[in-house]
Enzyme design. Structure first.
Site, PDB file in Angstrom:
ATOM      1  N   GLU A 221       0.813  -1.221   0.000  1.00 37.49           N
ATOM      2  CA  GLU A 221       0.000   0.000   0.000  1.00 37.49           C
ATOM      3  C   GLU A 221       0.847   1.272   0.000  1.00 37.49           C
ATOM      4  O   GLU A 221       0.624   2.184   0.804  1.00 37.49           O
ATOM      5  CB  GLU A 221      -0.967   0.004   1.197  1.00 37.49           C
ATOM      6  CG  GLU A 221      -2.042  -1.052   1.085  1.00 37.49           C
ATOM      7  CD  GLU A 221      -3.103  -0.997   2.192  1.00 37.49           C
ATOM      8  OE1 GLU A 221      -2.981  -0.190   3.125  1.00 37.49           O
ATOM      9  OE2 GLU A 221      -4.050  -1.792   2.113  1.00 37.49           O
TER      10      GLU A 221
ATOM     11  N   GLU B 231      -5.319  -8.657  -0.314  1.00 36.04           N
ATOM     12  CA  GLU B 231      -6.104  -8.479   0.923  1.00 36.04           C
ATOM     13  C   GLU B 231      -7.560  -8.310   0.516  1.00 36.04           C
ATOM     14  O   GLU B 231      -7.874  -7.375  -0.236  1.00 36.04           O
ATOM     15  CB  GLU B 231      -5.633  -7.248   1.704  1.00 36.04           C
ATOM     16  CG  GLU B 231      -4.235  -7.404   2.284  1.00 36.04           C
ATOM     17  CD  GLU B 231      -3.799  -6.215   3.131  1.00 36.04           C
ATOM     18  OE1 GLU B 231      -4.668  -5.552   3.746  1.00 36.04           O
ATOM     19  OE2 GLU B 231      -2.580  -5.951   3.171  1.00 36.04           O
TER      20      GLU B 231
HETATM   21  O1  AHR Z   1      -4.999  -6.157   7.074  1.00 36.96           O
HETATM   22  C1  AHR Z   1      -4.889  -5.010   7.859  1.00 36.96           C
HETATM   23  C2  AHR Z   1      -4.253  -3.845   7.113  1.00 36.96           C
HETATM   24  O2  AHR Z   1      -5.101  -3.430   6.083  1.00 36.96           O
HETATM   25  C3  AHR Z   1      -2.951  -4.155   6.417  1.00 36.96           C
HETATM   26  O3  AHR Z   1      -1.861  -4.046   7.268  1.00 36.96           O
HETATM   27  C4  AHR Z   1      -2.898  -3.103   5.356  1.00 36.96           C
HETATM   28  O4  AHR Z   1      -2.182  -3.510   4.224  1.00 36.96           O
HETATM   29  C5  AHR Z   1      -4.356  -2.784   5.072  1.00 36.96           C
HETATM   30  O5  AHR Z   1      -4.590  -1.423   5.119  1.00 36.96           O
END
Ligand code: AHR
Length: 515
Positions: A173, A294
């Site tokens: 990110e 994610e």
């Molecule tokens: O999964 C929790 C957080 O969500 C992770 O660390 C990040 O990559 C995202 O913003």
């Protein structure tokens, strides 16, 4: 009663499901590693300190890869702090979650655990505060056989064989100002290109994931991808994106329909990839795939904010369940409801319908933190509601996804007018079975699903699993762990033309077929 007709033909597939489509993620965050994977000196852990109950539950999920060590955490993490004798390891400040990282678990521990649970590691390197040299050294430590400083150090640390880790994420990110070492798209493209070059010089067989746009609310959304891909297209194999769906009081029916938001999000990434490819005449035979590394429902139950707008400018997360600078506090331990589980099932359907582009997808996360599995400190393990659709997807979502022709009653939602029933159909040719995943997002009444399937000589419905219930807010607890679990419906009166999907339900219909 609402009616939907879905037609499929074996001649028209969307694509094959890569085993990595069912993957997950563990971060040094809360009790994901400490208390999740690693709980040393406990009767319920093995000699390495790995929890036995967790190993069994993770093996059962048959995952492709597990991403590690972050997440936001990785952007201020030095992997060298997590190797060598444990007594000599330093405690460090973790800026992502305002905790203290004890470094008692590191890359060697993760690789040993991943081997035991039968998954491939997917490792993120620190491209925030970390250097490109340190990223290449990590590849050397993990993948080089011997005869150099870092590979020999791995051997000295007790790991003779190289890990041969194939999948590597170039940061996390990096578009977000909450990230340590956040930079502009142009700066990221330069740094990621140089890291990619050096990492591939160490091991030319590795596959690389560039950090793409994740959040639609950011002003750089998609422009980021366009900029970085101009430079990175020749160097990387995947672009990442992240997507969390939140129950923010929009009403159950809207929340159930939020798979459409993920679908739109993936289409956007596909479009920017197509555009980027068209600017790369030398690489017209190279397709960059999507790594949705994610995805989940995340209701931010312990994140302090007055309104959703707070997320826009968030540079650090303020948590209500812990003070600053604790070691592995119990944070982000979401309690998932039946409604959340149905949404997760809907997101899984969307992932299946996009396997032409999505080759890796990681449910975020795996243990304790926004996750399907929760452990306590006394050796108990709880399968949260979202465990069940995910487990059914990993079990039955194997094979080829077929392209649908849809005629359906629609509902008006925050995402436009969309079919009241959403399905994904998987043809498992090897076992001559067809699995239809179907979400009925009508919260008031059951829906009829009719299936027109072409290409088979015979089709017999053998099983109808449904996940539903009267109380959409119901959760599983350690005291009542089976409060919300899927059940089997009788298939006696069901026919292809008339399948009944209970109100607010997520279903898996299995057919024995012959071609
Ligand atoms: O999964 C929790 C957080 O969500 C992770 O660390 C990040 O990559 C995202 O913003």
């Amino acid at each position: 009663m609402m009616k939907s007709t879905y037609s499929y033909d074996t001649l028209f597939p969307i694509g094959n499901i890569d085993p990595k489509v069912w993957s997950s993620f563990t971060e040094h965050l809360g009790r994901s590693i400490y208390g999740g994977i690693y709980d040393p000196d406990k009767p319920f852990s093995d000699k390495n300190g790995f929890r036995n109950d967790v190993k069994t539950a993770v093996k059962d999920l048959n995952l492709g890869v597990i991403r590690y060590p972050g997440g936001n955490f990785v952007s201020n993490y030095d992997w060298k702090d997590g190797i060598g004798p444990k007594k000599d390891r330093k405690k460090r400040m973790d800026f992502a979650w305002s905790t203290v990282e004890p470094n008692q678990f590191g890359i060697d521990d993760f690789c040993a655990w991943a081997k035991e649970v039968g998954v491939e590691p997917m490792i993120a390197v620190n491209l925030g505060t970390g250097s490109i040299k340190s990223a290449a050294e990590l590849v050397e430590y993990c993948n080089h056989d011997s005869g150099t400083y870092w590979s020999d150090l791995r051997i000295k640390n007790g790991h003779r064989e190289p890990y041969n880790i194939k999948y590597w994420c170039l940061g996390n990110e990096m578009e977000g100002d909450w990230q340590a070492g956040h930079m502009s798209a142009a700066q990221y493209a330069d740094k990621a290109r140089e890291a990619a070059k050096m990492m591939k010089w160490v091991d030319s067989d590795i596959k690389l994931v560039a950090c793409g746009s994740s959040y639609e609310m950011l002003p750089t959304y998609l422009k980021w991808d366009e900029t970085i891909m101009k430079q990175l297209y020749p160097y990387v194999d995947y672009i990442s994106t992240h997507n969390y769906n939140m129950n923010s009081g929009q009403g159950a029916q809207n929340f159930l329909a939020s798979w459409k938001q993920l679908d739109d999000h993936i289409q956007n990434t596909k479009n920017v990839l197509n555009y980027s490819k068209s600017l790369q005449p030398k690489f017209k035979d190279k397709d960059i795939k999507i790594c949705l590394d994610e995805w989940n429902v995340w209701n931010m139950q312990d994140i302090k904010m007055d309104s959703l707008d707070d997320l826009n400018g968030m540079t650090t997360f303020e948590l209500t369940d812990a003070k600053k600078w604790e070691e592995h506090p119990a944070i982000l331990q979401e309690k998932y409801s039946l409604l959340d589980a149905l949404v997760v099932g809907g997101l899984g359907i969307t992932i299946l319908n996009n396997v032409d582009a999505v080759e890796i997808a990681c449910l975020a996360q795996l243990l304790n933190v926004i996750s399907p599995i929760t452990t306590d400190e006394d050796g108990h393990l709880l399968k949260q509601t979202i465990y069940y659709p995910f487990q059914l997807l990993t079990e039955y979502g194997r094979g080829e996804v077929l392209k649908p022709h849809i005629e359906s009653d629609t509902q008006s939602t925050d995402y436009g007018d969309i079919p009241v029933v959403e399905t994904a159909t998987v043809y498992d040719k090897a076992n001559q079975q067809l699995h239809v995943f179907a979400l009925n997002s009508d919260t008031k009444q059951s829906s009829t699903l009719a299936l027109h399937l072409t290409g088979f000589k015979s089709i017999n419905l053998t099983e109808h699993i449904t996940f539903t219930g009267d109380d959409l807010k119901a959760i599983n607890t350690f005291e009542n762990p089976n409060n919300v679990i899927p059940t089997k419906l009788s298939t006696e009166n069901e026919s292809l033309d008339n399948l009944t999907l209970p109100k607010a339900s997520w279903n898996v219909l299995t057919f024995d077929v012959a071609e």
